[in-house]
Every structure is written in structure tokens, then in C-alpha cells.
Design a protein around this motif. Sequence first.
Motif, mmCIF file in Angstrom:
data_model
loop_
_atom_site.group_PDB
_atom_site.id
_atom_site.type_symbol
_atom_site.label_atom_id
_atom_site.label_comp_id
_atom_site.label_asym_id
_atom_site.label_seq_id
_atom_site.Cartn_x
_atom_site.Cartn_y
_atom_site.Cartn_z
ATOM 1 N N PHE A 28 -4.305 9.537 1.281
ATOM 2 C CA PHE A 28 -2.931 9.344 0.848
ATOM 3 C C PHE A 28 -2.198 10.682 0.856
ATOM 4 O O PHE A 28 -2.682 11.680 0.333
ATOM 5 C CB PHE A 28 -2.871 8.739 -0.554
ATOM 6 N N LEU A 29 -1.036 10.689 1.452
ATOM 7 C CA LEU A 29 -0.263 11.930 1.556
ATOM 8 C C LEU A 29 0.392 12.301 0.245
ATOM 9 O O LEU A 29 0.537 13.473 -0.068
ATOM 10 C CB LEU A 29 0.806 11.790 2.651
ATOM 11 N N SER A 30 0.818 11.301 -0.528
ATOM 12 C CA SER A 30 1.473 11.611 -1.784
ATOM 13 C C SER A 30 0.616 11.091 -2.937
ATOM 14 O O SER A 30 0.222 9.938 -2.956
ATOM 15 C CB SER A 30 2.866 10.980 -1.844
ATOM 16 N N ASN A 42 -3.134 3.927 -6.649
ATOM 17 C CA ASN A 42 -3.999 4.322 -7.753
ATOM 18 C C ASN A 42 -4.899 3.171 -8.184
ATOM 19 O O ASN A 42 -6.079 3.379 -8.488
ATOM 20 C CB ASN A 42 -3.173 4.819 -8.934
ATOM 21 N N ASP A 43 -4.353 1.960 -8.205
ATOM 22 C CA ASP A 43 -5.158 0.796 -8.568
ATOM 23 C C ASP A 43 -6.268 0.536 -7.554
ATOM 24 O O ASP A 43 -7.384 0.172 -7.935
ATOM 25 C CB ASP A 43 -4.286 -0.454 -8.704
ATOM 26 N N ASP A 58 0.813 -1.213 0.000
ATOM 27 C CA ASP A 58 0.000 0.000 0.000
ATOM 28 C C ASP A 58 0.852 1.270 0.000
ATOM 29 O O ASP A 58 0.334 2.367 -0.156
ATOM 30 C CB ASP A 58 -0.970 0.013 1.177
ATOM 31 N N LYS A 59 2.146 1.132 0.145
ATOM 32 C CA LYS A 59 3.047 2.284 0.093
ATOM 33 C C LYS A 59 3.385 2.662 -1.349
ATOM 34 O O LYS A 59 3.869 3.747 -1.614
ATOM 35 C CB LYS A 59 4.353 1.992 0.835
ATOM 36 N N ASP A 60 3.118 1.748 -2.280
ATOM 37 C CA ASP A 60 3.438 1.952 -3.685
ATOM 38 C C ASP A 60 2.370 2.826 -4.344
ATOM 39 O O ASP A 60 1.176 2.543 -4.261
ATOM 40 C CB ASP A 60 3.510 0.594 -4.391
ATOM 41 N N LEU A 61 2.799 3.901 -5.009
ATOM 42 C CA LEU A 61 1.873 4.854 -5.612
ATOM 43 C C LEU A 61 0.994 4.194 -6.675
ATOM 44 O O LEU A 61 -0.206 4.467 -6.760
ATOM 45 C CB LEU A 61 2.644 6.030 -6.213
ATOM 46 N N VAL A 103 -1.603 11.543 -12.222
ATOM 47 C CA VAL A 103 -2.469 10.439 -12.628
ATOM 48 C C VAL A 103 -3.518 10.163 -11.569
ATOM 49 O O VAL A 103 -4.664 9.874 -11.873
ATOM 50 C CB VAL A 103 -1.650 9.162 -12.917
ATOM 51 N N SER A 104 -3.165 10.285 -10.296
ATOM 52 C CA SER A 104 -4.107 10.055 -9.209
ATOM 53 C C SER A 104 -5.278 10.977 -9.326
ATOM 54 O O SER A 104 -6.395 10.650 -9.051
ATOM 55 C CB SER A 104 -3.438 10.272 -7.859
#
Length: 56
Positions: free
Chosen positions: A49-51, A27-28, A20-23, A55-56
Motif C-alpha cells: 500500500f502506497l499510503s 487496515n481491516d 480496497d482504495k479505502d484506508l 494506525v496502519s
Amino acid sequence: MPGHREGVVVHGEVVKRGFDKDLFMRNDLISMYCRSGDVQFGRKLFDGFLSTDLVS
């Protein structure tokens, strides 16, 4: 396409395994919830999400 229940199970595994740390994974997850009809929870994830990126 998996249903909402399957998505919740996948989300749990993603968090459990630390992905879950992976951007891209974030997004998925947002996309999965929105496509399964739970737009409110998808938005909640997005806001939490902080970052994020363009695309998000």
C-alpha cells in the motif's frame, strides 16, 4: 471470527467492488490476515500500500 478462506473471499469482493482504495478497509484487511494466522501476507499487503497512516 471468519477463517482464512472466508477472509480471502471477502478480500476478493472488497477489491472487486473498489473498496480496497479505502484506508480503513486496507487496515481491516491487514488485520484480518494477521488474525487468521497469515502474518506474511498481511505484511505483504502493508508493504504494497502506497499510503498508510499511524494506525496502519
